[in-house]
Write an enzyme that holds these catalytic residues in place. Structure first.
Site: not given
Ligand code: PGA
Length: 270
Positions: A10-11, A97, A249-250
């Protein structure tokens, strides 16, 4: 037979209310799934909320990073023990990241936020050791930059990252690791790596694990692909022999799209 994994990274998204709603949505679609391992990796602030939400389901919890010391004066950092206490079984380590520029800070481009994070192959290895020592399963990321791909260096760069993450890890530790191949240029860009090419690199990673740790551990290693995995490309990726799931992710931020990815992972088993 390797069990497929669908992990949602989910970052830096979802406050507690949003995390609760998203976890509830995933739970409703896939809470009792058995043929694939579903892992949610919310931000640290929402771990406890999501842990409570997924109690009594088959869904697992993961952190997004850790620091290798157990405790002490490390402002802003989180230890493996703390993640464990929040209910985590997994932890993502060495995401691009977090590696930023793979450890090099470019002063000329200091406004690029990626440059402020500084995980290197060496810190990734320390974090893997700390996670394993605490009883967490690390999902360790590797992947090349676009410039490295264009220069024909993909295999060399990825193989070096994999050898570094495995350095000094005993057999039991390797058996508890998951590797995620995430070409940096495909993350969050909508630019998915072609399934054949992603499968080829994941096969190459398996070869590196075999050279370092032997055929049995290599055969059992779950290797994920990450980088713009979506419901419309997941089937092709999951069809690859050496791809055992996704780090997403997205598309993990909506219960519907993540649910579709989980279904594709389950379907790949049959
Ligand atoms: P993405 O991110 O699915 O949004 O490309 C993947 C990841 O960074 O793990």
């Amino acid at each position: 037979m390797r069990k497929p994994i669908m992990a949602g990274n989910w970052k830096m998204n979802c406050d507690n209310d949003e995390a609760q709603a998203l976890a509830d949505g995933v739970l409703a679609r896939a809470g009792q799934v058995e043929d694939a391992t579903v892992i949610l990796c919310p931000p640290a602030t929402a771990l406890t909320t999501v842990h409570a939400a997924i109690a009594n389901s088959n869904i697992k919890l993961g952190g997004q990073n850790l620091f290798w010391e157990e405790a002490g004066a490390f402002t802003g950092e989180i230890s493996a023990k703390m993640l464990l206490a929040c209910g985590c079984e997994y932890v993502i380590i060495g995401h691009s990241e977090r590696r930023g520029r793979f450890g090099t800070v470019d002063e000329a481009d200091a406004e690029d936020l990626a440059a402020i994070f500084s995980d290197t192959d060496a810190t990734v290895n320390r974090k893997v050791r700390a996670a394993l020592a605490a009883g967490l399963r690390p999902i360790v990321c590797c992947g090349e930059l676009l410039s490295e791909r264009q220069a024909g260096k993909t295999d060399g760069v990825v193989a070096a990252q994999v050898r570094a993450m495995l350095d000094g890890i005993d057999d039991e530790g390797v058996a508890n690791m998951v590797i995620a191949y995430e070409p940096v240029w495909a993350i969050g860009t909508g630019e998915v790596c072609d399934a054949d090419e992603a499968g080829r690199v994941c096969g190459m990673i398996r070869d590196v694990v075999e050279q370092a740790c032997g055929p049995e551990l290599a055969e059992d290693m779950q290797i994920l692909y990450g980088g713009s995995v979506k419901p419309d490309n997941v089937e092709g990726l999951m069809a690859m022999t050496d791809i055992d799931g996704g780090l997403v992710g997205g598309a993990s931020l909506k219960a519907d799209s993540f649910g579709a990815l989980i279904e594709a992972a389950v379907a790949s088993v049959r």
